[in-house]
Write a protein that holds these residues in place. Sequence first.
Motif, PDB file in Angstrom:
ATOM      1  N   ASN A 157       0.822  -1.206   0.000  1.00  0.00           N
ATOM      2  CA  ASN A 157       0.000   0.000   0.000  1.00  0.00           C
ATOM      3  C   ASN A 157       0.858   1.258   0.000  1.00  0.00           C
ATOM      4  O   ASN A 157       0.347   2.371   0.018  1.00  0.00           O
ATOM      5  CB  ASN A 157      -0.950   0.001   1.205  1.00  0.00           C
ATOM      6  N   VAL A 196       2.611   2.378   2.360  1.00  0.00           N
ATOM      7  CA  VAL A 196       2.650   3.008   3.682  1.00  0.00           C
ATOM      8  C   VAL A 196       3.373   2.125   4.695  1.00  0.00           C
ATOM      9  O   VAL A 196       4.219   2.595   5.451  1.00  0.00           O
ATOM     10  CB  VAL A 196       1.215   3.310   4.189  1.00  0.00           C
ATOM     11  N   TRP A 226     -11.673   6.814   5.385  1.00  0.00           N
ATOM     12  CA  TRP A 226     -10.286   6.373   5.505  1.00  0.00           C
ATOM     13  C   TRP A 226     -10.192   5.249   6.529  1.00  0.00           C
ATOM     14  O   TRP A 226     -10.990   5.173   7.474  1.00  0.00           O
ATOM     15  CB  TRP A 226      -9.380   7.505   5.958  1.00  0.00           C
ATOM     16  N   GLY A 244      -4.389  12.120   3.008  1.00  0.00           N
ATOM     17  CA  GLY A 244      -4.268  10.992   2.103  1.00  0.00           C
ATOM     18  C   GLY A 244      -3.454   9.875   2.716  1.00  0.00           C
ATOM     19  O   GLY A 244      -3.034   9.949   3.878  1.00  0.00           O
ATOM     20  N   LYS A 245      -3.236   8.827   1.953  1.00  0.00           N
ATOM     21  CA  LYS A 245      -2.443   7.692   2.427  1.00  0.00           C
ATOM     22  C   LYS A 245      -1.079   8.168   2.894  1.00  0.00           C
ATOM     23  O   LYS A 245      -0.416   8.961   2.233  1.00  0.00           O
ATOM     24  CB  LYS A 245      -2.257   6.666   1.309  1.00  0.00           C
ATOM     25  N   GLY A 246      -0.670   7.672   4.049  1.00  0.00           N
ATOM     26  CA  GLY A 246       0.625   8.036   4.584  1.00  0.00           C
ATOM     27  C   GLY A 246       0.606   9.264   5.470  1.00  0.00           C
ATOM     28  O   GLY A 246       1.622   9.591   6.089  1.00  0.00           O
ATOM     29  N   ILE A 275      -2.913   6.869   8.166  1.00  0.00           N
ATOM     30  CA  ILE A 275      -3.875   6.460   7.143  1.00  0.00           C
ATOM     31  C   ILE A 275      -3.224   5.464   6.185  1.00  0.00           C
ATOM     32  O   ILE A 275      -2.179   5.741   5.594  1.00  0.00           O
ATOM     33  CB  ILE A 275      -4.404   7.678   6.358  1.00  0.00           C
ATOM     34  N   GLU A 276      -3.856   4.286   6.036  1.00  0.00           N
ATOM     35  CA  GLU A 276      -3.327   3.244   5.161  1.00  0.00           C
ATOM     36  C   GLU A 276      -4.065   3.171   3.830  1.00  0.00           C
ATOM     37  O   GLU A 276      -3.546   2.604   2.864  1.00  0.00           O
ATOM     38  CB  GLU A 276      -3.394   1.892   5.867  1.00  0.00           C
ATOM     39  N   GLY A 277      -5.288   3.710   3.767  1.00  0.00           N
ATOM     40  CA  GLY A 277      -6.048   3.666   2.524  1.00  0.00           C
ATOM     41  C   GLY A 277      -7.531   3.760   2.779  1.00  0.00           C
ATOM     42  O   GLY A 277      -7.971   4.101   3.889  1.00  0.00           O
ATOM     43  N   ASP A 278      -8.298   3.462   1.737  1.00  0.00           N
ATOM     44  CA  ASP A 278      -9.752   3.493   1.869  1.00  0.00           C
ATOM     45  C   ASP A 278     -10.237   2.392   2.803  1.00  0.00           C
ATOM     46  O   ASP A 278      -9.646   1.305   2.874  1.00  0.00           O
ATOM     47  CB  ASP A 278     -10.424   3.294   0.506  1.00  0.00           C
ATOM     48  N   LYS A 294     -13.812  10.879   5.262  1.00  0.00           N
ATOM     49  CA  LYS A 294     -12.843  11.770   4.611  1.00  0.00           C
ATOM     50  C   LYS A 294     -13.273  13.231   4.758  1.00  0.00           C
ATOM     51  O   LYS A 294     -12.438  14.110   4.997  1.00  0.00           O
ATOM     52  CB  LYS A 294     -12.707  11.395   3.136  1.00  0.00           C
ATOM     53  N   GLY A 336      -7.114   3.397   8.999  1.00  0.00           N
ATOM     54  CA  GLY A 336      -5.732   3.417   9.465  1.00  0.00           C
ATOM     55  C   GLY A 336      -5.627   2.711  10.795  1.00  0.00           C
ATOM     56  O   GLY A 336      -6.585   2.095  11.260  1.00  0.00           O
TER      57      GLY A 336
END
Length: 459
Positions: free
Chosen positions: A156, A158, A412, A432-434, A401-404, A426, A414
């Motif tokens: 991902n 991250v 999000w 965003g991611k990371g 945050i790792e993704g959707d 969101k 995480g």
Amino acid sequence: MEVLTTKLQDSAAKKFYIESYGCAMNFADSEIVASILNGNGFTASTTYADADLVLINTCSIREKAEQTIRSRLHIFRQAKRSNPGLLIGVLGCMAERLKSKLLEEERLVDLVVGPDGYRTLPMLIEAAEGGQKSVNVLLSREETYADISPVRLNSNGVNAFVSIMRGCNNMCSFCVVPFTRGRERSRDAVSIVKECSELFDQGYREVTLLGQNVDSYHWYSADEQDISFAMLLEQVAGISPELRVRFSTSHPKDITDDVLQVITRHENICNYIHLPVQSGSNRVLQLMNRTYTREWYLAKVRRIRELMPDCGITSDIIAGFCTETETDHQETLSLIQEAQFDMSYMYFYSERPGTLAARRYADDVPEAEKKRRLDEIVKCQNKISQFSNRKDIGSISKVLIEGDSKKSEQDWMGRNSQNKVVVFPKENIALGKGDYAMVRILESTGATLIGQVIPEAKN
């Protein structure tokens, strides 16, 4: 050490497909294998249907895992009927344990490679292409793959695993790992810190340091300095305060106050420890050769919480080990209640051929009884996990945050420092991611915290 290279037939056009099962170490090993294959002209495929080489990285910890892998091998074997040139290989722990059976008796595979033989893959593939059955399951006292840069599979972008050691010296009577992965050997600290630094530069924001027993990590530097796990952990944490650091797994007898003190000094080292207990009965713990008592283990849990009151603690638990009585089982349930684990990985005992338990003790608890006891353990742990999550309602978590979210692209997903999954909307906030977000926890389910970003404190 160098990878053994060879000129593979039409290698520029060849594709490999790899599936991984079991522990995080296996997934990390698959990334090493991908790097070796990429260096020899192979490219990765997302499906076995169009691959020239299919590899399955295996786990031998439980019988169910082996059954799953056998089922997959039969499916791959069917694919070979329409693609006779397809090569099928087994990697990892099951490869070492069942090499002859897989190659000769059942004829399910073309090559078998143990955890220390991945550098020889190009040579073994060439031999298999020539019709030979290829095997390398020799265990090494030095092999670490430290000089090979892993190819991050299904990443991902991250989170990343970083292996810091291989093998295990703890001869737990139920465990096959010392026989399939060999004795402990630690990777040099310089290469570990370098890999973690490069990952951070590439945009990764969390690394998990991996080993069968990370707390026994030791490496002597060029100036003969003895680098302990606590020292390594501090070096990795020092790369950047924006890089989160986790580690797994810790054996209760080896995790020291030095490690705990390092965690308390660095906000970016996660307040999370996976501390397998296996049983709450002293009699069973002795049969398992775990080298600690129930009382000693619970004292260690108290010490962790004394230094880090908000530390997330998870565990492994086995139901129905050899000769386990109902009294032993009740002692496990009471330990779970006292330890208050946030979560546990729970299984019923599966005898592994070649282990000390298989040689010495009768696997005499009926399967129906194992399953009943496991069900009680799961229900007990689930109640505690739900209570642990409810306690977080109203608190604020720093979430990477790792993704959707799996359920909605409007949310999000995480994890917080305690390794709990957090989902939040969101809401048009520039994240965003990371990225890190400060999230107020509003509600919880059995396994997930649900919250909302605090905009003014999003980082």
